[in-house]
Design an enzyme around this catalytic site. Structure first.
Site, PDB file in Angstrom:
ATOM      1  N   LYS A 156       1.239  -0.913   0.454  1.00 18.04           N
ATOM      2  CA  LYS A 156       0.022  -0.496  -0.151  1.00 18.04           C
ATOM      3  C   LYS A 156       1.260   1.275   0.226  1.00 18.04           C
ATOM      4  O   LYS A 156       1.743   1.518   0.601  1.00 18.04           O
ATOM      5  CB  LYS A 156      -0.213  -0.055   0.972  1.00 18.04           C
ATOM      6  CG  LYS A 156      -1.819  -1.248   1.353  1.00 18.04           C
ATOM      7  CD  LYS A 156      -3.429  -0.375   1.939  1.00 18.04           C
ATOM      8  CE  LYS A 156      -4.543  -1.267   2.146  1.00 18.04           C
ATOM      9  NZ  LYS A 156      -5.171  -0.858   3.055  1.00 18.04           N
ATOM     10  N   GLU A 198       0.212  -0.607  16.158  1.00 18.91           N
ATOM     11  CA  GLU A 198       0.629  -2.089  14.658  1.00 18.91           C
ATOM     12  C   GLU A 198       0.338  -3.266  15.267  1.00 18.91           C
ATOM     13  O   GLU A 198      -0.573  -4.313  14.856  1.00 18.91           O
ATOM     14  CB  GLU A 198       1.066  -0.988  13.766  1.00 18.91           C
ATOM     15  CG  GLU A 198       0.397   0.121  13.870  1.00 18.91           C
ATOM     16  CD  GLU A 198      -1.135   0.549  12.326  1.00 18.91           C
ATOM     17  OE1 GLU A 198      -1.624  -0.431  12.106  1.00 18.91           O
ATOM     18  OE2 GLU A 198      -0.997   1.000  11.512  1.00 18.91           O
ATOM     19  N   GLU A 250      -6.954  -5.701  -1.254  1.00 16.05           N
ATOM     20  CA  GLU A 250      -8.228  -5.563  -0.590  1.00 16.05           C
ATOM     21  C   GLU A 250      -9.724  -5.484  -1.285  1.00 16.05           C
ATOM     22  O   GLU A 250     -10.630  -4.449  -0.928  1.00 16.05           O
ATOM     23  CB  GLU A 250      -8.415  -4.065   0.212  1.00 16.05           C
ATOM     24  CG  GLU A 250      -9.199  -3.697   1.452  1.00 16.05           C
ATOM     25  CD  GLU A 250      -8.331  -1.906   2.458  1.00 16.05           C
ATOM     26  OE1 GLU A 250      -7.431  -1.863   2.330  1.00 16.05           O
ATOM     27  OE2 GLU A 250      -9.145  -2.053   2.633  1.00 16.05           O
ATOM     28  N   ARG A 254      -8.159  -8.227   3.635  1.00 19.15           N
ATOM     29  CA  ARG A 254      -7.456  -7.369   4.217  1.00 19.15           C
ATOM     30  C   ARG A 254      -8.479  -5.750   4.980  1.00 19.15           C
ATOM     31  O   ARG A 254      -7.046  -5.706   5.831  1.00 19.15           O
ATOM     32  CB  ARG A 254      -6.855  -6.856   2.419  1.00 19.15           C
ATOM     33  CG  ARG A 254      -5.448  -5.722   2.852  1.00 19.15           C
ATOM     34  CD  ARG A 254      -4.121  -5.962   1.734  1.00 19.15           C
ATOM     35  NE  ARG A 254      -3.389  -4.712   2.346  1.00 19.15           N
ATOM     36  CZ  ARG A 254      -1.857  -4.357   1.706  1.00 19.15           C
ATOM     37  NH1 ARG A 254      -1.814  -5.211  -0.063  1.00 19.15           N
ATOM     38  NH2 ARG A 254      -1.337  -3.789   2.114  1.00 19.15           N
ATOM     39  N   ASN A 258      -8.031  -3.088   9.055  1.00 20.14           N
ATOM     40  CA  ASN A 258      -7.194  -1.582   9.541  1.00 20.14           C
ATOM     41  C   ASN A 258      -8.234  -1.675  10.871  1.00 20.14           C
ATOM     42  O   ASN A 258      -8.976  -0.102  10.870  1.00 20.14           O
ATOM     43  CB  ASN A 258      -8.646  -0.558   7.945  1.00 20.14           C
ATOM     44  CG  ASN A 258      -7.916  -0.515   7.025  1.00 20.14           C
ATOM     45  OD1 ASN A 258      -6.510  -0.070   6.600  1.00 20.14           O
ATOM     46  ND2 ASN A 258      -7.870  -0.454   5.913  1.00 20.14           N
ATOM     47  N   HIS A 261      -8.266   1.496  12.123  1.00 20.27           N
ATOM     48  CA  HIS A 261      -8.071   2.581  11.594  1.00 20.27           C
ATOM     49  C   HIS A 261      -9.000   3.679  11.320  1.00 20.27           C
ATOM     50  O   HIS A 261      -8.448   5.153  10.704  1.00 20.27           O
ATOM     51  CB  HIS A 261      -7.557   2.593  10.773  1.00 20.27           C
ATOM     52  CG  HIS A 261      -5.820   2.175  10.783  1.00 20.27           C
ATOM     53  ND1 HIS A 261      -5.980   0.615  11.379  1.00 20.27           N
ATOM     54  CD2 HIS A 261      -4.343   2.105   9.489  1.00 20.27           C
ATOM     55  CE1 HIS A 261      -4.361   0.496  11.424  1.00 20.27           C
ATOM     56  NE2 HIS A 261      -3.677   1.300  10.063  1.00 20.27           N
ATOM     57  N   HIS A 265      -8.244   7.143  11.248  1.00 25.31           N
ATOM     58  CA  HIS A 265      -7.655   8.493  10.496  1.00 25.31           C
ATOM     59  C   HIS A 265      -8.915  10.128  10.374  1.00 25.31           C
ATOM     60  O   HIS A 265      -8.116  10.721  10.688  1.00 25.31           O
ATOM     61  CB  HIS A 265      -7.711   7.860   8.837  1.00 25.31           C
ATOM     62  CG  HIS A 265      -7.472   6.785   8.746  1.00 25.31           C
ATOM     63  ND1 HIS A 265      -7.640   5.760   7.549  1.00 25.31           N
ATOM     64  CD2 HIS A 265      -5.921   6.634   8.940  1.00 25.31           C
ATOM     65  CE1 HIS A 265      -6.468   5.254   7.032  1.00 25.31           C
ATOM     66  NE2 HIS A 265      -5.679   5.336   7.760  1.00 25.31           N
TER      67      HIS A 265
END
Lengths: 385, 385
Positions: A156, A198, A250, A254, A258, A261, A265
């Site tokens: 990514k 993470e 994704e 996948r 996240n 996230h 974000h």
């Protein structure tokens, strides 16, 4: 004459090798110590007349000359470009510094790029490699825990847009990832904690035994015990390799990577990029996603509390910031929860305006699904300071 | 009640369907008339809550409303972004207008982009689709001859950098290409000629019988005879499909499609983008590449002269411009030929500073190889006015 066995050697030691299995785009992750300085680490990479090391102003002074030296047997010309440090610079302007360097140095379609730094350097170098002359090879050399366990693996790449994080990018795989654990010894405390977010992530979504291990070894990890770090990086990469190998682009599975996230974000974008570190947003975001999972009946309260304690013990924030006032355009009349929701609606997982959350279940699995706005707002209100 | 057979119909007619065979990235090129207005043309495209039509200020007023109408059964929301017209605007700033539109309209990862225009619109829309949220589907709707016979097919997308043409881009395939031949009737004369350059190109590199046909039908093509145009577009797309199907990412064979482009790109960059049309650079560039082929003993003089006559008869320049003075940075002390060579060294086919030329042989085949600078300079001197 010095006997061969006494000859000085760079002495790189590979502790683990994890393969990312993506057919013709497969590549290895090398995890070890003293790898950076050892020419053997870099053997077998694509041949080229030149290489370009991309780094930032913090990491460059520590490691760029050493990498350049180790690569000098392989590439006749090695150029260097140094970007400003921080998520706030993950922009087109910084990306263009890489293109300017490539073109002004006469780099061609075979030139190999090396991303020496954390997640921002890796994301930008990878995207530049994806786009320069429609694609040149690149190598990830992550120097932060976050990049070693997550962002350098899986292809990514992206830059940010003022209206959303990682909105402009590509799926583009490196040809090799080299995690030199020694570089983690110079990492600031706050960055180490951000990386642990993470690492922790992989537990609730995929491997509860690893979650147990992280709990048991958190002090050793924060003290940068080399063995503990080696295992954390290896197991994280193994899980990521497994997931990415099944779903490179994704299309489904996948997305579970996240976890934390979507909320994270929103925090990063709402405060302005760089205010909180990405891993801090993810840490707090996991707490919010776990509480939402609980409200939806997927996760028991004691499991939520256990995760909150672990995130906190890792040195990460567990309460969300207020995004209400003056932190962005068109949000003067919005409540804090409404602002979070507004920001989350431009998440890449959203479809037709419906936000998709990565939620976790008691059994250590993740699911991706929507949730009523009112319920999400309750969780935000409960989680924000 | 009106009998079914008498119901008004948009009446699109597909004259030919050419398949690009790239495994899971395969797609059809539809060539026909009245396709734009016919909802049937657009059936079977990916489902989404929204679509974005990207066009320019010249093409938009002619066709955007009609396309929007034809798509309205398929997509609940259809947005429009209009870019400035011309190669000079094939820049990051224009690309960002597309990203701004996508994000401000809340477009998600399923949104379908439609490139309605010529090569510049197609290249930019394709690159935006490749990068937005790391990839959304897009459809090519080329409205110029050049885009219908070349640039809309094969997945090359890019923007220009001040130091080189198409330097930043991606290989990213559309999900469909729709060539409505009717749009060629509104094309300015100069653009029609520019498109003929790319049609002519396919002869010397791959199909001498097609070259004969072009010679025999040049007046009909310039008079926009629908049958002649239909055949030219179909045969061009067939040849391109054949080449791209064998070498999607230009590891080898595909480079032959750049016959005339090495010299042509130098002309475009050296004069400033937009001064000459891309097809004009290619037309003149083919003459220069043919003369270089002759000097290297690959092509007979009568074949060179035949190509020069055909390029000229198509309404294209056959003598190169002087690039010496005041047309770029750092070229004050360079001769005209040196400036061409300097610009060609940043061509994507160059390796370790050696320029690779696409040269043609008597038998109607192309080869990619280097040539001595002195010889290339002689050809440039002989070809420039």
């Amino acid at each position: 004459m010095i006997p061969a066995t006494h000859q000085p050697s760079a002495g790189g030691q590979v502790h683990a090798r994890v393969e990312i299995d993506l057919g013709e785009r497969s590549y290895p992750i090398l995890i070890g110590s003293s790898l950076l300085d050892d020419p053997a680490t870099w053997s077998g990479l694509p041949k080229a007349a030149s290489a370009l090391i991309v780094t930032n102003e913090t990491v460059g002074p520590l490691y760029a000359a050493r990498l350049q030296q180790a690569l000098s047997q392989q590439y006749p010309q090695i150029h260097l470009v140094t970007l400003p440090d921080g998520e706030a610079y993950k922009t087109w302007d910084s990306l263009n510094l890489i293109f300017d360097a490539l073109l002004s140095k006469g780099c061609d379609r075979k030139t190999v790029l090396f991303a020496l730094g954390g997640g921002v350097v890796g994301d930008m170098t990878g995207f530049a490699a994806a786009c320069y002359m429609r694609g040149v090879p690149f190598v990830q050399v992550p120097t932060t825990l976050l990049a070693q366990v997550d962002s350098s693996v899986g292809g990514k790449t992206a830059i940010n847009h003022p209206l959303g994080k990682n909105m402009i990018g590509a799926f583009y795989q490196p040809v090799r990832v080299v995690c030199d654990l020694d570089t983690l010894q110079t990492l600031p405390e706050r960055e180490l904690s951000a990386g642990l977010a993470e690492v922790i992530k992989y537990g609730p979504i995929h491997d509860l035994a690893f979650l147990d291990w992280i709990e048991a070894n958190l002090l050793a990890l924060r003290a940068r015990d080399p063995k503990a770090l080696a295992h954390a990086v290896q197991r994280s990469c193994e899980i990521k390799a497994d997931v990415v190998g099944q779903d490179e682009r994704e299309a489904g599975l996948r997305a579970i990577l996240n976890f934390g996230h979507t909320f994270g974000h929103a925090i990063e974008a709402g405060l302005g990029y760089g205010e909180w570190l990405h891993g801090e947003g993810v840490g707090c975001g996991m707490v919010m996603a776990a509480r939402l999972s609980q409200r939806l009946g997927l996760l028991a309260e004691d499991k939520v509390e256990r995760l909150v304690r672990l995130v906190e013990a890792a040195g990460l924030p567990v309460r969300g910031p207020q995004l209400k006032v003056g932190h962005g355009e068109g949000c003067a009349d919005l409540s804090n929860a409404q602002r979070y929701l507004q920001l989350m609606r431009v998440d890449k997982k959203a479809e037709a305006g419906e936000i998709k959350f990565v939620l976790v279940e008691d059994a250590g699995r993740a699911v991706v699904r929507g949730a009523p706005d009112a319920l999400v707002a309750e969780v935000i209100d409960a989680c924000c300071a």
